[in-house]
Design a protein around this motif. Sequence first.
Motif, mmCIF file in Angstrom:
data_model
loop_
_atom_site.group_PDB
_atom_site.id
_atom_site.type_symbol
_atom_site.label_atom_id
_atom_site.label_comp_id
_atom_site.label_asym_id
_atom_site.label_seq_id
_atom_site.Cartn_x
_atom_site.Cartn_y
_atom_site.Cartn_z
ATOM 1 N N PHE A 177 97.149 14.980 54.229
ATOM 2 C CA PHE A 177 96.003 15.851 53.970
ATOM 3 C C PHE A 177 95.320 16.269 55.269
ATOM 4 O O PHE A 177 95.385 15.580 56.285
ATOM 5 N N ARG A 224 101.854 6.121 56.211
ATOM 6 C CA ARG A 224 101.566 5.674 54.844
ATOM 7 C C ARG A 224 102.423 6.439 53.828
ATOM 8 O O ARG A 224 102.969 5.849 52.887
ATOM 9 N N LYS A 231 97.842 -0.796 66.730
ATOM 10 C CA LYS A 231 96.644 -0.504 65.935
ATOM 11 C C LYS A 231 96.755 -1.028 64.502
ATOM 12 O O LYS A 231 95.993 -0.609 63.623
ATOM 13 N N GLY A 291 88.016 3.780 60.578
ATOM 14 C CA GLY A 291 86.822 4.174 61.321
ATOM 15 C C GLY A 291 86.903 3.867 62.807
ATOM 16 O O GLY A 291 86.122 4.383 63.594
ATOM 17 N N GLN A 292 87.852 3.010 63.181
ATOM 18 C CA GLN A 292 87.986 2.643 64.583
ATOM 19 C C GLN A 292 89.065 3.467 65.281
ATOM 20 O O GLN A 292 89.344 3.237 66.449
ATOM 21 N N LEU A 293 89.681 4.412 64.539
ATOM 22 C CA LEU A 293 90.766 5.214 65.099
ATOM 23 C C LEU A 293 90.293 6.644 65.320
ATOM 24 O O LEU A 293 89.430 7.146 64.603
ATOM 25 N N SER A 294 90.900 7.311 66.315
ATOM 26 C CA SER A 294 90.607 8.728 66.524
ATOM 27 C C SER A 294 91.265 9.526 65.400
ATOM 28 O O SER A 294 92.104 9.014 64.649
ATOM 29 N N ASN A 298 92.296 11.254 54.639
ATOM 30 C CA ASN A 298 92.107 10.470 53.411
ATOM 31 C C ASN A 298 92.721 9.089 53.481
ATOM 32 O O ASN A 298 93.278 8.597 52.509
ATOM 33 N N LEU A 299 92.597 8.448 54.631
ATOM 34 C CA LEU A 299 92.985 7.038 54.685
ATOM 35 C C LEU A 299 91.984 6.234 53.862
ATOM 36 O O LEU A 299 90.862 6.681 53.633
ATOM 37 N N PHE A 300 92.405 5.041 53.411
ATOM 38 C CA PHE A 300 91.492 4.185 52.658
ATOM 39 C C PHE A 300 90.619 3.429 53.664
ATOM 40 O O PHE A 300 91.129 2.567 54.392
ATOM 41 N N PRO A 301 89.325 3.721 53.716
ATOM 42 C CA PRO A 301 88.500 3.206 54.812
ATOM 43 C C PRO A 301 88.265 1.704 54.760
ATOM 44 O O PRO A 301 87.886 1.111 55.759
ATOM 45 N N HIS A 302 88.478 1.087 53.584
ATOM 46 C CA HIS A 302 88.214 -0.341 53.465
ATOM 47 C C HIS A 302 89.457 -1.174 53.767
ATOM 48 O O HIS A 302 89.461 -2.375 53.561
ATOM 49 N N MET A 303 90.529 -0.519 54.223
ATOM 50 C CA MET A 303 91.758 -1.240 54.536
ATOM 51 C C MET A 303 92.165 -0.941 55.976
ATOM 52 O O MET A 303 91.921 0.157 56.479
ATOM 53 N N TYR A 320 90.684 -0.643 61.544
ATOM 54 C CA TYR A 320 90.234 0.115 60.375
ATOM 55 C C TYR A 320 90.205 1.603 60.731
ATOM 56 O O TYR A 320 90.032 1.963 61.902
#
Lengths: 254, 295
Positions: free
Chosen positions: A97, A163, A143, A149-152, A101-106, A147
């Motif tokens: 996408f 994925r 990496k 949120g920690q990736l560019s 749309n990665l799952f942010p809690h994983m 998470y």
Amino acid sequence: MSDFMVKAEQVHKSFGRLEVLKGIDLQVSPSEVMCVVGPSGSGKSTFLRCINHLEKIDAGRLYVDGELVGYRQRGDKLHELHEKEVAAQRREIGMVFQRFNLFPHMTAVENIMEAPVQVRRESKAEVRQRAGELLDRVGLADKATAYPGQLSGGQQQRVAIARALAMRPKLMLFDEPTSALDPELVGEVLEVMKQLARDGMTMIVVTHEMGFAREVGDSLVFMDDGIVVESGNPREVLADPKHDRTKAFLSKVL
Amino acid sequence: MTTSTQPRGRPEAIRAVPVRHPGRWLAAAVIAVLVAMAVNTLVYNPRFNWPEQFQYLFAPPVLTAVVNTIWLTAAAMVGGTVFGVVLALMRMSPNPILRAASWFYLWVFRGTPLYTQLLIWGAIGALFPTVSLGIPFGPEFVTWQTQALISAAIAASVGLILNEAAYMAEIVRAGILSVDRGQHEASGALGMTRMQTMRRIVLPQAMRVIIPPTGNETIAMLKNTSLVAAIPFYELTFAAQNIYARTYQVIPMLIMAVLWYLALSSILMIGQYYLERHYGRSERTPTVARDQAGE
């Protein structure tokens, strides 16, 4: 294995009174990389979403690997597929996408493992190893435990590609995969996609990256206002567009 | 800070006269007088009857009531949350009958006072004298007396659970709606079913939105348990009433209940603080800048 990986016959789609797709005909052969370009609102993303039934088509026929998408034909009647059957069809199709749309809690590796473990019920150990190989393939072996949120943005999109690949799809759909990225991060994502094309993956790529289309694409489709205006070899279409609308569009983006 | 200021040295620190705030002094004086009056009455008004209060604070009947209040709160919140999730999923289902049923349930249970609902649960035996297991409109296999089957404890928990579920349903629904649509699409595109998507992807993310109002609901529930005196069920407020009906020490016993409620809700508030801190922590929010700076 059918002759075409994707075959669209007179595909129509409306949102309310707005007709977004007005009869799309096209075929994608196995291992082909098809790039779809066109102005925004031309229906290219909608068409892509129809291919894995994120949108229902209103008329026409859409086949993936010889199988009707979202329906079963009995005699001359179409029957809607059950949710589980639609899910089974989607397993074979990877999608990437614009907004990742990665799952942010994983973590990255958990994102990759989620579908093979939950959907295909594969063993965790096996999937974990494959996820590691996939992360390595997209250049993010270090990496795994980060998470999203920690990736560019570029790293997130590469995780998203890994994925999708973890389900071993026979077809990959890319919906403007680099449009949400900072310019300096576009290259790393396109590089992963090029490698994927070289490995023989069948790909449909909605994109504004004409350089990618020219270099990697086997075919190029120009869509405008819900129809395919022009299609052919990307190098020829980009160098010598036949249709006025194609010329007008290309003069703006090239 | 630019380097050009360096050679001239640091200028003298500013020592300005601060703005005066006479309003603050006035407010402080008024509050101080009120506090003094309150302390005075607490200490010297014999009708608080502190010795009697402390005598009852840890008396066995009061402790029983406290335990009942605690488990009733816990049961109501656990049951209300589970049923609330079901109602929220029904409300968002593509099935129009489930949607309508959920809407109707919320309309009834949020549109009527809890106290009235509890009175009805207390008198449910008058509406259904017997409860039977059998085929609807057909033969009955087993029959019980409602009064015997539904104790005050069951009526109290059921009444609170059914009411709480209606509120939790809206909280859960808001949490689910707060999760980006792209998350549904991404998991759908991976071949996950709607239930898998909900359980693995959406609900864990919705927790951040669901937890804080659920904490408030729990604290509210602790206090709402006092209403099950309507059934009647023996909890803290009912226990206080029981005692002062005998001793005529109305205010001391109510103050005793207040002390217990304050102690319990303080514990809940501390728990809520840590829960919110846990779910609000930054590992899931962008830390790109920090990450890149570290490399």
